[in-house]
Design an enzyme around this catalytic site. Structure first.
Site, PDB file in Angstrom:
ATOM      1  N   TYR A   1       6.525  -9.923   7.474  1.00  0.00           N
ATOM      2  CA  TYR A   1       6.266  -8.489   7.599  1.00  0.00           C
ATOM      3  C   TYR A   1       6.619  -8.046   9.016  1.00  0.00           C
ATOM      4  O   TYR A   1       6.479  -8.822   9.972  1.00  0.00           O
ATOM      5  CB  TYR A   1       4.772  -8.182   7.393  1.00  0.00           C
ATOM      6  CG  TYR A   1       4.308  -8.130   5.968  1.00  0.00           C
ATOM      7  CD1 TYR A   1       4.386  -6.943   5.241  1.00  0.00           C
ATOM      8  CD2 TYR A   1       3.753  -9.251   5.356  1.00  0.00           C
ATOM      9  CE1 TYR A   1       3.926  -6.879   3.932  1.00  0.00           C
ATOM     10  CE2 TYR A   1       3.297  -9.195   4.037  1.00  0.00           C
ATOM     11  CZ  TYR A   1       3.386  -8.002   3.337  1.00  0.00           C
ATOM     12  OH  TYR A   1       2.938  -7.929   2.047  1.00  0.00           O
TER      13      TYR A   1
ATOM     14  N   ASP B   1       0.822  -1.214   0.000  1.00  0.00           N
ATOM     15  CA  ASP B   1       0.000   0.000   0.000  1.00  0.00           C
ATOM     16  C   ASP B   1       0.858   1.266   0.000  1.00  0.00           C
ATOM     17  O   ASP B   1       2.035   1.229   0.343  1.00  0.00           O
ATOM     18  CB  ASP B   1      -0.865   0.056   1.274  1.00  0.00           C
ATOM     19  CG  ASP B   1      -1.961  -0.987   1.265  1.00  0.00           C
ATOM     20  OD1 ASP B   1      -2.253  -1.539   0.195  1.00  0.00           O
ATOM     21  OD2 ASP B   1      -2.521  -1.242   2.350  1.00  0.00           O
TER      22      ASP B   1
END
Lengths: 251, 251
Positions: free
Chosen positions: A115, A53
């Site tokens: 992540y 994003d």
């Protein structure tokens, strides 16, 4: 035809995310494709392990591409990398390039991803982390966060942790590990997630939910019901993009 | 009249240095004065321990100011700091405020300062340090740098390490310590200088000279002659501003 697998790192702050979009060239994919196309002398299209994003960073995003030119003939990659890094914007780096099978696919062949969500716990906000960590000055209960994280491990339907309401494919994923770490000398709280795949916004919603547990707004014991409910309204807020890093893609 | 001593940290990247200038409000001093004046409700002028150049950063710059209002009446500083940090740009933080004697002067009373010069030694440049470290990929001889640094210690005329050609005051300064440190896990090379005062650009010219020694362009043994020559042309280049941090001011 030659095929290459690349590793890239970037700070997402200035970009509209990874993915090429109709109305803007200001994406990380566009910058990489532009620079690769100029250097190689033919139009290059790249395919990443997944999109990130706007505002999300990467230390180890992986992509592949094909081209007619043999790029690494007398080069182990150092010459190519030095040259392309001179042309790329300073907030995008190419860290590795290697030949790969023409059948290698950066997204379809990925088996595991890691992540990390970074929280700056300093009192007034570390100014040098203003774009690369989420600042929370309020004290958090780390053992509650760890308890909550442990209940997220394993294979579940993570629909409650997905922003995409019209998801047609399976929302079942497996989280292998969530490591909760306090780096007290740098006033950082780090959540590191490793799983076989993550849904849209999943790591940010997991992080937002763990933050709410840390702040005492929820209890760890609510996690099983959130998972079972399969409803985005049950989980926590989507933590800000700037705290999120794609660390590693495994093949 | 009330007097206050403050500690501030900032990233210098976006600013034209510390010092207020006729033609631009884009200095760190201006941003702090503007914000303090609005919060306190009267025009505030601040005096720092010294100016920093455009692009130079600080973790512990000190300044003082006077005002008619008693700012910390029922507050140990936390309320004031929380509020002002909400109004300040994200790349300037106020870290501490305390009452001080009306005779305290941030520049005249400073007895010792510590500066750090940061070099990013990673192959392609750490993108997250692109504004806060000087990138040098070529290997450097650390023991030569340490030898050179040891010859700079003590009290000398540092005229060869000063950019101001029309300096009328004494250019004699004392360097108490130069710590040369390799942070291998972060690919950083750090030069930390502590002295009773530093001339204009002195830390950047010292760093540039030590870098040239590290790269084998000079030998440590040239240092005594550079000092004795009292000529800017004898020393090395002025290392880029973005690698420099003012760490601490001692009183």
């Amino acid at each position: 035809m030659n095929s290459y697998k690349c590793v890239t790192a970037y700070e997402g702050t200035r970009y509209n995310g990874w993915q090429k979009q109709g109305n803007t060239a200001n994406t990380i994919q566009c910058k990489l494709e532009e620079t690769l196309s100029k250097m190689i002398g033919e139009p290059i299209e790249i395919t990443a392990s997944g999109r990130t994003d706007a505002g999300v960073h990467a230390l180890g995003q992986v992509f592949h591409f094909h081209c007619s030119v043999e790029l690494l003939k007398d080069d182990d990659g150092i010459i190519f990398l030095t040259e392309i890094n001179n042309f790329l914007p300073k907030d995008i780096r190419l860290l590795n390039i290697e030949s790969c099978s023409s059948r290698f696919h950066a997204r379809l062949n990925a088996v595991k991803k890691t992540y990390q969500y970074r929280i700056d716990t300093s009192t007034y906000g570390n100014l040098f982390l203003r774009n690369t960590a989420h600042h929370i000055a309020s004290p958090m209960d780390i053992s509650a966060i760890k308890n909550g994280a442990s209940l997220l491990l394993g294979t579940h339907d993570f629909k409650s942790f997905c922003s995409n309401k019209r998801l047609k494919k399976s929302s079942i994923r497996t989280i292998y590990d969530i490591h909760i770490e306090e780096d007290k000398s740098n006033n950082l709280l780090l959540f590191t997630f490793t799983g076989n795949g993550f849904l849209y916004n999943m790591v940010r919603i997991l992080s937002g939910t763990l933050i709410e547990i840390g702040l005492g707004l929820r209890t760890p014991e609510q996690i099983p019901a959130i998972l079972e409910g399969c409803d985005r309204a049950l989980s926590g807020h989507t933590a800000p993009a700037k705290g999120l890093f794609l660390l590693h893609v495994f093949y």
